[in-house]
Design an enzyme around this catalytic site. Structure first.
Site, short mmCIF file in Angstrom:
data_model
loop_
_atom_site.label_atom_id
_atom_site.label_comp_id
_atom_site.label_asym_id
_atom_site.label_seq_id
_atom_site.Cartn_x
_atom_site.Cartn_y
_atom_site.Cartn_z
N GLU A 1 48.23 37.86 38.08
CA GLU A 1 47.91 36.50 38.53
C GLU A 1 47.82 35.55 37.34
O GLU A 1 48.23 34.39 37.42
CB GLU A 1 46.60 36.53 39.33
CG GLU A 1 46.75 37.23 40.69
CD GLU A 1 45.43 37.43 41.38
OE1 GLU A 1 45.21 36.78 42.43
OE2 GLU A 1 44.59 38.20 40.87
N GLY B 1 44.53 40.73 38.68
CA GLY B 1 44.23 39.49 37.94
C GLY B 1 45.09 39.31 36.71
O GLY B 1 45.29 38.18 36.25
N ALA C 1 41.12 42.14 36.97
CA ALA C 1 39.75 41.71 36.76
C ALA C 1 38.95 42.93 36.33
O ALA C 1 39.38 44.07 36.54
CB ALA C 1 39.18 41.16 38.06
N GLU D 1 45.09 45.16 44.48
CA GLU D 1 43.74 44.89 45.01
C GLU D 1 43.49 45.58 46.35
O GLU D 1 42.36 45.94 46.67
CB GLU D 1 43.55 43.38 45.17
CG GLU D 1 43.42 42.60 43.86
CD GLU D 1 44.73 42.19 43.27
OE1 GLU D 1 44.73 41.35 42.34
OE2 GLU D 1 45.79 42.72 43.66
#
Ligand code: T1G
Length: 695
Positions: free
Chosen positions: A107, A104, A65, A127
């Site tokens: 993911e 992310g 992200a 993370e």
């Protein structure tokens, strides 16, 4: 404002290709999320499209992200809902991974229906290093692909996994070769041809693994008892044995809880801080080429610096005064390299190549061809000036002359040469081949390209360089010298060394100051106190009595088996002899002792650290608060989740800090003084975070 065009699409026969191009690391910011949602929805319903290939341009697949969006108002689609769109796509969607598919990014890959990667690709869920947990389905999809135990390993270690291991784990389906676009195209065509199987990850089942959950909980409670996100991460992964949607709810709640913590803010500050410190005025100057490095002194620091240089591919000439000393230096370097092989930091072949690049000599004339010389002899100004004077005659024009001194005046050393523009401080931290911090100390006449070369060297050595000005102790040691006095005062006034250490370890330091002193060697502090005796202000309260007496007994800490603590095999116990010394000093000084609770110990210690850090800023020794934060995070064991002394100071506020100092000043007005900058900030509501925005 329209989003930047960072997602492009094309159709090749029955296959559609989606390309994300958002340099530098294809972070999944709003423009990427919107572009991807549009592309998937478009191709998901387009006639004639039988498979979709997703890939990224540039050096890496999505590396997570966009961390810079954290803390800002959320903009839809957020990653969890976007990845539901990806996974629900009616047309099979396969992604091609290269570089680092992290957080992310991984993911997203797990929401695709199949994954291929080049062999050099690395994947991970880091993370946890940001005080978070996977927040876009990772805690639910990873266990479905690789099982609970591996999902716990990946998300609690935050480690990067190479593609071959990811294939073995079941995270990716195939290792391919070629450019990302070509891999994505081939993979999508193989889906159409039925060669590459696809599936929806959410439809897979996860077998319960209560042992793995229990083991992980026990480990995080032991290893990082203060941190919130590891436990939340385990709880979310444990929910993966149930329905997907229910698990996603657990993940979402846990993620938002962690995102709101000071811990996560501290760790995100540390992430960007490590990158911001490289932003220096000399950034545009042309760094000089460094291939040949000379290291003077084969002691602990010299051999550590030589090891670090060898491990980063440089050739090293090690200089010592005698053959015996040289042999000791070479043997230390050799065992350092062996240790690196054992830790998996280098291969045996790389070690052998490094040893072949080591040239041990006795005599400075051996440095005639060196591009950079790093002096690491004992801390004596006269000796250093003599060496630099000689280097001036031996070294070629353009050679950079650096001192590893941890506090001496670089300008004075430079003045002993006719080339002060080529002189700077390169202050490594022990063990130099492991510690990632490097203080680049810029003298009054140091040339910009010489500073730039110091930073380039740090990048090559995989270190984090921080620019420091010249003063006694530069950034780190100057501040350390100040707040260490508080630890001594606390012990004189009633606390025990163990209580002080425990309070600061509970605050998050890896080790309390007395244990650190024992580890580094109490004789170093002793020498510093002796060196500063002549210039110590008569108004200063001397707190070194206890430490002096410990040293007078020849007790220097770990290396002598005792210091503040006694180090027997396997145990560390408070030294009862030290308690007697403390008692004796208190009586001699007529000190009325009092009780301190842990909170007050931490408040006094941290307030002293922050005050001296502010003075370092005021004096321009550090340019921005983040420089000081990174020095303490990388070199002084400051708890990463607190973001560094001045990031932490903003959680207290300047007004409260001023109030504390004024309270303590009633006892000792000489030590406790409010720095002018701090008082101004208290008056204006200023924050150190705002000062980081300076270039
Ligand atoms: N967001 C924003 N900026 C980023 C970024 C990111 N994720 N990653 C890197 N940058 C910037 C960085 O600040 C620097 O900027 C430039 O890119 C180059 O980075 C929902 C919540 C990918 C291994 O934690 O580990 O996904 O200084 O110097 O050494 O579950 O960057 O040039 O202005 O580090 O080659 C998870 C973080 C996010 C990976 C490349 N992802 N990045 O290393 O380059 S949380 C991460 C890295 C998440 C989801 C959650 C490394 C790298 P500038 P660099 P590098």
């Amino acid at each position: 404002m329209a989003d930047r065009q960072v997602v492009s699409i094309e159709v090749v026969g029955e296959v559609a290709l989606i390309c994300i191009d958002n340099p530098p690391v294809n972070a999944g910011g709003i423009a990427v999320r919107r572009g991807l949602a549009e592309a998937v929805e478009r191709f998901g319903g387009q006639d004639g499209i039988k498979a979709i290939g997703l890939y990224c341009a540039g050096r890496t697949f999505v590396a997570g992200a966009d961390i810079s969006e954290f803390g800002k108002p959320p903009q839809a689609p957020m990653m969890p809902e976007l990845y539901d769109i990806v996974e629900a796509c009616a047309v099979p969607l396969v992604c091609a991974l290269h570089g680092t598919a992290l957080g992310g990014g991984l993911e997203l890959a797990m929401a695709c229906h199949a994954r291929v990667a080049v062999a050099s690709a690395r994947v991970g869920l880091p993370e946890i290093h940001l005080g978070l947990l996977p927040g876009a389905g990772g805690t639910q999809r990873a266990p479905r692909l690789i099982g609970i135990a591996s999902a716990l390993d990946l998300s609690l270690s935050g480690r990067q996994v190479a593609a071959p291991e990811a294939l073995d784990m079941g995270l990716i389906d195939r290792i391919d070769t070629g450019a990302p676009r070509d891999m994505a195209l081939q993979a999508a065509q193989d889906v159409v041809a039925g060669i590459l199987k696809t599936r929806r990850t959410r439809d897979l089942q996860t077998a319960p693994d209560d042992d793995a959950i229990a083991t992980a909980l026990a480990q995080v409670r032991k290893k990082s008892p203060l941190l919130v996100s590891p436990v939340r991460c385990i709880e979310a992964i444990a929910a993966a044995t149930g329905p997907f949607e229910a698990g996603m709810k657990v993940e979402r709640a846990a993620f938002l809880e962690c995102l709101a913590t000071d811990q996560s803010k501290g760790m995100i500050h540390a992430f960007f801080g490590e990158r911001a410190v490289g932003n220096i005025p000399e950034k545009t100057a042309m760094a000089r080429d460094i291939a040949q490095v000379g290291v003077i002194g084969g002691g602990t620091m010299g051999s550590g610096i030589a090891t670090s240089a060898l491990m980063s591919g440089l050739s090293v000439t090690l200089v010592e005064v005698t053959q015996e000393a040289l042999a000791r230096g070479v043997s230390t370097i050799t065992s350092n390299l062996e240790g690196a092989v054992n830790r998996g930091k280098m291969t045996a072949a790389a070690r052998d190549a490094a040893v072949a690049r080591l040239n041990p000599v006795t005599g400075l004339e051996g440095l005639a061809e060196a591009d950079l010389v790093i002096e690491a002899v004992f801390e004596d100004m006269a000796v250093k000036k003599e060496i630099f004077g000689k280097l001036d005659t031996f070294c070629k024009p353009g050679a950079i002359l650096a001192s590893n001194t941890s506090y001496l005046d670089i300008n004075e050393i430079a003045a002993s040469t006719r080339r002060p523009a080529d002189v700077l401080g390169l202050h490594f931290f022990s063990p130099a081949h492991i510690m990632r911090l490097l203080e680049v100390v810029v003298g009054a006449q140091t040339a910009p390209e010489v500073v730039a070369t110091g930073f380039a060297l740090a990048r090559q050595m995989k270190k984090v360089a921080v620019r420091a000005g010249v003063c006694d102790g530069f950034i780190g040691n100057r501040i350390l010298a100040h707040y260490s006095k508080v630890a001594a005062y606390l012990v004189l006034d009633g606390a025990s060394p163990t209580q002080v250490d425990t309070a600061l370890e509970t605050f998050g330091f890896a080790m309390g100051p007395h244990k650190v002193g024992d580890l580094a060697g109490l004789d170093i502090g002793w020498m510093t106190r002796k060196r500063k005796a002549a210039t110590r202000s008569p108004d200063e309260r001397y707190g070194g009595d206890v430490a002096d007496r410990i040293c007078e007994n020849g007790w220097f800490g770990c290396k002598t088996g005792q210091g503040y603590y006694v180090y027997d095999t396997g145990s560390i116990e408070p030294n009862p002899e030290v308690s007697k010394i403390i008692e004796a000093v208190r009586v001699e000084k007529g000190i009325q002792i009092r009780a301190f609770d842990d909170q007050e110990i931490v408040e006094r210690y941290m307030t002293a650290m922050i005050c001296e850090a502010v003075r370092v800023l005021e004096d321009g020794i550090a340019r921005r608060p983040v420089d000081i934060d990174v020095v303490f995070l990388m070199g002084y064991g400051f708890p990463r989740f607190r973001g560094g002394p001045l990031h932490y100071a903003d959680t207290i506020g300047a007004a409260e800090l001023v109030k504390r100092v004024e309270t303590y000043a009633a006892e000792d007005a000489h030590f406790w003084q409010v720095p002018a900058m701090l008082r101004r900030m208290a008056d204006t509501g200023g924050r150190f975070g705002d000062l980081n925005k300076r270039g």
